[in-house]
Design a protein around this motif. Structure first.
Motif, PDB file in Angstrom:
ATOM      1  N   UNK A 290      44.985  73.369  40.558  1.00  0.00           N
ATOM      2  CA  UNK A 290      43.953  72.691  40.059  1.00  0.00           C
ATOM      3  C   UNK A 290      42.664  73.077  40.643  1.00  0.00           C
ATOM      4  N   UNK A 291      41.422  73.501  39.797  1.00  0.00           N
ATOM      5  CA  UNK A 291      40.098  73.757  40.250  1.00  0.00           C
ATOM      6  C   UNK A 291      39.257  72.831  39.402  1.00  0.00           C
ATOM      7  N   UNK A 292      38.111  72.364  40.425  1.00  0.00           N
ATOM      8  CA  UNK A 292      37.272  71.372  39.961  1.00  0.00           C
ATOM      9  C   UNK A 292      36.144  71.929  38.928  1.00  0.00           C
ATOM     10  N   UNK A 293      36.604  72.236  37.833  1.00  0.00           N
ATOM     11  CA  UNK A 293      35.675  72.733  36.839  1.00  0.00           C
ATOM     12  C   UNK A 293      34.652  73.889  37.241  1.00  0.00           C
ATOM     13  N   UNK A 294      35.309  74.797  37.523  1.00  0.00           N
ATOM     14  CA  UNK A 294      34.508  76.083  38.252  1.00  0.00           C
ATOM     15  C   UNK A 294      34.442  77.092  37.496  1.00  0.00           C
ATOM     16  N   UNK A 295      35.243  77.293  36.442  1.00  0.00           N
ATOM     17  CA  UNK A 295      35.200  78.555  35.679  1.00  0.00           C
ATOM     18  C   UNK A 295      33.902  78.768  34.996  1.00  0.00           C
ATOM     19  N   UNK A 296      33.132  78.097  34.487  1.00  0.00           N
ATOM     20  CA  UNK A 296      32.035  78.546  33.699  1.00  0.00           C
ATOM     21  C   UNK A 296      30.998  78.611  34.959  1.00  0.00           C
ATOM     22  N   UNK A 297      29.677  79.046  34.516  1.00  0.00           N
ATOM     23  CA  UNK A 297      28.707  79.721  35.430  1.00  0.00           C
ATOM     24  C   UNK A 297      28.377  78.728  36.637  1.00  0.00           C
ATOM     25  N   UNK A 298      28.416  79.390  37.847  1.00  0.00           N
ATOM     26  CA  UNK A 298      27.860  78.699  38.968  1.00  0.00           C
ATOM     27  C   UNK A 298      27.324  79.618  40.075  1.00  0.00           C
ATOM     28  N   UNK A 299      26.443  79.077  40.966  1.00  0.00           N
ATOM     29  CA  UNK A 299      26.024  80.051  41.987  1.00  0.00           C
ATOM     30  C   UNK A 299      25.170  81.108  41.303  1.00  0.00           C
ATOM     31  N   UNK A 300      25.247  82.273  41.866  1.00  0.00           N
ATOM     32  CA  UNK A 300      24.536  83.369  41.122  1.00  0.00           C
ATOM     33  C   UNK A 300      24.775  83.734  39.761  1.00  0.00           C
ATOM     34  N   UNK A 301      25.737  83.185  39.397  1.00  0.00           N
ATOM     35  CA  UNK A 301      26.112  83.487  37.944  1.00  0.00           C
ATOM     36  C   UNK A 301      24.961  82.799  36.898  1.00  0.00           C
ATOM     37  N   UNK A 302      24.459  81.660  37.585  1.00  0.00           N
ATOM     38  CA  UNK A 302      23.474  80.867  36.556  1.00  0.00           C
ATOM     39  C   UNK A 302      22.320  81.782  36.186  1.00  0.00           C
ATOM     40  N   UNK A 303      21.936  82.684  37.221  1.00  0.00           N
ATOM     41  CA  UNK A 303      20.887  83.860  37.021  1.00  0.00           C
ATOM     42  C   UNK A 303      21.162  84.238  35.455  1.00  0.00           C
ATOM     43  N   UNK A 304      22.356  84.782  35.008  1.00  0.00           N
ATOM     44  CA  UNK A 304      22.474  85.223  33.856  1.00  0.00           C
ATOM     45  C   UNK A 304      22.117  84.357  32.580  1.00  0.00           C
ATOM     46  N   UNK A 305      22.156  83.218  32.878  1.00  0.00           N
ATOM     47  CA  UNK A 305      21.859  82.371  31.631  1.00  0.00           C
ATOM     48  C   UNK A 305      20.439  82.229  31.599  1.00  0.00           C
ATOM     49  N   UNK A 306      19.743  82.416  32.588  1.00  0.00           N
ATOM     50  CA  UNK A 306      18.319  81.959  32.879  1.00  0.00           C
ATOM     51  C   UNK A 306      17.610  83.582  32.122  1.00  0.00           C
ATOM     52  N   UNK A 307      18.435  84.729  32.511  1.00  0.00           N
ATOM     53  CA  UNK A 307      18.008  86.042  32.021  1.00  0.00           C
ATOM     54  C   UNK A 307      18.206  85.964  30.452  1.00  0.00           C
ATOM     55  N   UNK A 308      19.130  85.442  29.974  1.00  0.00           N
ATOM     56  CA  UNK A 308      19.401  85.159  28.609  1.00  0.00           C
ATOM     57  C   UNK A 308      18.162  84.521  27.860  1.00  0.00           C
TER      58      UNK A 308
END
Length: 335
Positions: A290-308
């Protein structure tokens, strides 16, 4: 030179620094007039009302209030919504589409870490990494050479449910491995499946013939409980279910029964309910990871969304259409 368009942030401000770190915020401010200290959480707030009156572009994210007719009434100049997150299905109301406002989403960028998580889960599951870890933790010895059981990723049968953006990226990531990959998606025909490098199967056949089943369908009425008790029973003994989509797609009671019995295993980043109650047996089962819904963008991965979002703004400034524009009719069968 025309003045830069006025933009406005609307989201939970806690996400802003990671979505738009300084170097990216500087790029954004080169193509739009925006106050980085003003982040709207309530469209009825007087300061938000004043800002909405001038806004031409709304940059949204998690925590943005619903954009309905009342919000749009205060935004006569608004022409574009750029969503720095995934689905916009619950975000934009009918009035947005009726007014012809363009909507763009970073859903494709958000799909990348989900596919990466799932690839890791598939390879770990094929080696029985999670089960052997639990055994090693309790027994403190290496298994005998012939005591590993049927593990390994050579020719492992992987069934992918849903040729979503995550599903398609996952198919790309799986290509270098010696795996047998099949797909179920009612909107994909044989020719498109061949182009994706997979064989298309009916759902029941995919469930029966897969060692590992990975779920990537959208959470829509047609997919509610799509993996019910009968479908889960088709997974071969020792098989593994991976869910990085939504818990609602799986019958939670039927899944719990299968997992408690030990017949199959699971890697679950999403559940129903979410999170599970503290007394759920799934927390303690050695065959459940079990993991707590972490597969989506978290941490430094959020910058990729902002870059989009910034990339889209630069395209708009050049007079081009958004690359990641959302089409209203697609929301019927997408997340």
């Amino acid at each position: 030179m025309p003045p830069l368009p006025r933009a406005l942030f609307a989201m939970d401000p806690v996400h802003l620094p990671e979505l738009f770190p300084p170097r990216l915020m500087a790029r954004l401010q080169e193509v739009a007039q925006i106050d980085p200290t003003l982040v709207v959480r309530d469209f009825t707030d007087p300061e938000a009302v004043r800002a909405m009156a001038e806004a031409e572009i709304l940059i949204t994210g998690w925590g943005c209030p619903h954009i309905g007719a009342d919000a749009l009434a205060a935004a006569p100049r608004l022409r574009t919504v750029l969503h720095a997150a995934g689905s916009v299905r619950g975000l934009v109301g009918d009035a947005v589409w009726e007014r012809g406002i363009a909507v763009s989403s970073a859903v494709r960028a958000n799909a990348l870490p989900v596919a990466e998580y799932t690839l890791a889960a598939i390879l770990f599951a094929g080696k029985d990494t999670f089960g052997l870890r639990e055994r090693f933790r309790t027994e403190h010895v290496y298994p005998a050479p012939g005591d590993h059981g049927p593990i390994g990723n050579l020719g492992r049968r992987i069934g992918i449910i849903g040729a979503s953006r995550v599903g398609r990226r996952l198919l790309e990531l799986l290509r270098p491995f010696d795996l047998t990959v099949t797909l179920y998606d009612p909107y994909v025909d044989d020719a498109e499946a061949a182009g994706l490098g997979v064989v298309r199967l009916p759902l029941d056949e995919l469930m029966r013939t897969s060692d590992i089943v990975s779920l990537h369908a959208p959470d829509i009425p047609e997919t509610y409980r799509m993996l019910d008790r009968a479908k889960l029973a088709l997974i071969p003994d020792g098989g593994v279910l991976i869910n990085t989509s939504r818990g609602a797609l799986v019958d939670p009671l039927a899944l719990a029964d299968e997992l408690v019995s030990g017949r199959i295993g699971a890697v679950l980043d999403v559940t129903e309910p979410e999170p599970l109650p503290a007394d759920s047996p799934l927390y303690q089962l050695p065959n459940v990871f079990l993991t707590p819904h972490i597969a989506g963008s978290l941490g430094n991965e959020l910058e990729r969304l902002g870059r989009t979002v910034v990339d889209e703004l630069e395209r708009l400034a050049a007079g081009d259409d958004p690359t990641h524009r959302v089409v209203r009719s697609d929301l019927v069968r997408s997340a």
